[in-house]
Design a protein around this motif. Structure first.
Motif, PDB file in Angstrom:
ATOM      1  N   PHE A   1       0.826  -1.215   0.000  1.00  0.00           N
ATOM      2  CA  PHE A   1       0.000   0.000   0.000  1.00  0.00           C
ATOM      3  C   PHE A   1       0.862   1.267   0.000  1.00  0.00           C
ATOM      4  CE2 PHE A   1      -1.458   3.359   2.907  1.00  0.00           C
ATOM      5  CZ  PHE A   1      -2.498   3.886   2.154  1.00  0.00           C
ATOM      6  N   LEU A   2       1.916   1.280   0.822  1.00  0.00           N
ATOM      7  CA  LEU A   2       2.788   2.456   0.899  1.00  0.00           C
ATOM      8  C   LEU A   2       3.463   2.743  -0.435  1.00  0.00           C
ATOM      9  CD1 LEU A   2       4.531   2.013   4.388  1.00  0.00           C
ATOM     10  CD2 LEU A   2       2.745   3.658   3.773  1.00  0.00           C
TER      11      LEU A   2
ATOM     12  N   ASN B   1       0.844   4.114  -2.747  1.00  0.00           N
ATOM     13  CA  ASN B   1       0.501   5.467  -2.324  1.00  0.00           C
ATOM     14  C   ASN B   1       1.605   6.456  -2.674  1.00  0.00           C
ATOM     15  OD1 ASN B   1      -1.436   7.182  -0.563  1.00  0.00           O
ATOM     16  ND2 ASN B   1       0.572   7.593   0.331  1.00  0.00           N
TER      17      ASN B   1
ATOM     18  N   ALA C   1       1.155   7.346  -6.212  1.00  0.00           N
ATOM     19  CA  ALA C   1       0.012   8.246  -6.355  1.00  0.00           C
ATOM     20  C   ALA C   1       0.368   9.655  -5.913  1.00  0.00           C
ATOM     21  CB  ALA C   1      -1.176   7.719  -5.533  1.00  0.00           C
ATOM     22  N   GLY C   2       1.180   9.759  -4.858  1.00  0.00           N
ATOM     23  CA  GLY C   2       1.602  11.075  -4.396  1.00  0.00           C
ATOM     24  C   GLY C   2       2.456  11.791  -5.422  1.00  0.00           C
TER      25      GLY C   2
ATOM     26  N   TRP D   1       0.137  13.835  -1.074  1.00  0.00           N
ATOM     27  CA  TRP D   1       0.092  12.922   0.067  1.00  0.00           C
ATOM     28  C   TRP D   1      -0.530  11.574  -0.297  1.00  0.00           C
ATOM     29  CZ3 TRP D   1       1.581  13.578   5.244  1.00  0.00           C
ATOM     30  CH2 TRP D   1       2.099  14.855   5.555  1.00  0.00           C
ATOM     31  N   GLY D   2      -1.104  11.466  -1.485  1.00  0.00           N
ATOM     32  CA  GLY D   2      -1.797  10.243  -1.846  1.00  0.00           C
ATOM     33  C   GLY D   2      -3.044  10.065  -1.003  1.00  0.00           C
ATOM     34  N   VAL D   3      -3.287   8.829  -0.546  1.00  0.00           N
ATOM     35  CA  VAL D   3      -4.465   8.559   0.274  1.00  0.00           C
ATOM     36  C   VAL D   3      -4.400   9.311   1.594  1.00  0.00           C
ATOM     37  CG1 VAL D   3      -5.761   6.732   1.444  1.00  0.00           C
ATOM     38  CG2 VAL D   3      -4.740   6.294  -0.777  1.00  0.00           C
ATOM     39  N   TYR D   4      -3.179   9.582   2.083  1.00  0.00           N
ATOM     40  CA  TYR D   4      -3.029  10.286   3.351  1.00  0.00           C
ATOM     41  C   TYR D   4      -3.553  11.716   3.291  1.00  0.00           C
ATOM     42  CZ  TYR D   4      -0.056   6.462   4.967  1.00  0.00           C
ATOM     43  OH  TYR D   4       0.423   5.234   5.348  1.00  0.00           O
TER      44      TYR D   4
ATOM     45  N   GLY E   1      -6.727   9.677   6.036  1.00  0.00           N
ATOM     46  CA  GLY E   1      -5.295   9.765   6.290  1.00  0.00           C
ATOM     47  C   GLY E   1      -4.911   9.493   7.738  1.00  0.00           C
TER      48      GLY E   1
END
Length: 293
Positions: free
Chosen positions: A206-207, A210, A213-214, A222-225, A230
């Motif tokens: 996931f990281l 993400n 994505a960021g 931040w992506g999903v965060y 987040g």
């Protein structure tokens, strides 16, 4: 640590009651002949015609039994010393990188990525190696220092004071997890290790997704965060990293009680420092999100 094949080997060998040949006498040496106690010959095993006098027997029985250090087995002191050595390397490189990158912010991202992906790759190399590779462990500590220094100075510039808060939270959590594990409030079993291992690998995937994505600008970098979940995801990451410490404590305890070879102290210290770094990064992300919101 939980998905490290070397620690799976430690558990298996501990269950058999031996580590890397401990407890196996070399072939060709049987029990000493009955009737006369024998003194070790030059090669270290009883000779055929050497006997002990009463005075020599008294001296032998008055000696303290050989401890783990004398038999080449890992001790808690070994692990602590190795962990402190690796931690000192991480801190020294982190400090140097902080000042170097702080004066040249434009190189923060390349150093950050080098440290992150370099240490990640070495983590797998160390974990799946059939032997304990000390040079790789030392290089891994250097790369972790590069990553920590670059990411910390970058986050602290954007969110002043977040590094100090993350450091305090990491140390407090380390102490709390150790006390909880030692007191028996936090349990580590074979089942919990497997579950933790699967969750940790899933979280790593996931990281990485993400992170991509960021870079593409999702969530303002931040992506999903960057979204409403987040904080929840960050808390989940903190929980995983915290339990990783308990797994480390349990692995160290198993290795010491099982009589693992002294060389495993490097691997055990490496795992403990890696979990601390992971926990710090999770706290750094969490407090940055809170401050950002």
């Amino acid at each position: 640590m939980a998905v490290n094949p070397v620690f799976n080997r430690i558990d298996q060998e501990a269950a058999r009651g031996q580590y890397a040949g401990f407890g196996n006498a070399p072939s060709g040496y049987g029990a000493p002949p009955q009737g006369q106690p024998q003194i070790p010959a030059q090669g270290g095993y009883p000779g055929p015609s050497e006997t002990l006098s009463n005075e020599q027997l008294r001296d032998m029985y008055s000696q303290a039994p050989a401890g783990p250090a004398q038999t080449g087995r890992v001790t808690l002191d070994d692990v602590v010393v190795k962990a402190l050595m690796l931690f000192a390397i991480v801190l020294a490189v982190t400090g140097a990188t902080w000042f170097f990158v702080g004066a040249q912010p434009q190189i923060a991202m390349p150093v950050w990525l080098l440290g992150m992906f370099g240490s990640l790759g070495l983590s797998f190399a160390i974990g799946f190696s059939k032997s304990v590779n000390v040079p790789l462990i030392l290089v891994h500590a250097v790369l972790q220092g590069l990553f920590l220094g670059a990411v910390s100075v970058t986050f602290n510039a954007a969110y002043p004071g977040v590094v100090t808060t993350a450091v305090v939270a990491t140390m407090a959590t380390f102490a709390g997890m150790f006390i909880g594990w030692k007191a028996g409030f936090i349990k580590v079993s074979s089942k919990s290790r497997r579950i933790f291992g699967m969750m940790a690998m899933g979280y790593l995937v996931f990281l990485l997704i993400n992170l991509g994505a960021g870079f593409l600008g999702f969530g303002d970098g931040w992506g999903v965060y960057g979204g409403p979940l987040g904080i929840v995801i960050s808390l989940f990451g903190v929980g995983l990293a915290s339990y990783s410490l308990a797994v480390d404590f349990d692995s160290i305890d198993r290795a010491v009680r099982g009589g693992a070879p002294e060389k495993y102290s490097w691997l055990l210290g490496h795992g403990l420092v890696a979990s601390l770094v992971w926990l710090y990064i999770e706290f750094l992300r969490l407090f940055s999100i809170l401050q950002r919101n």
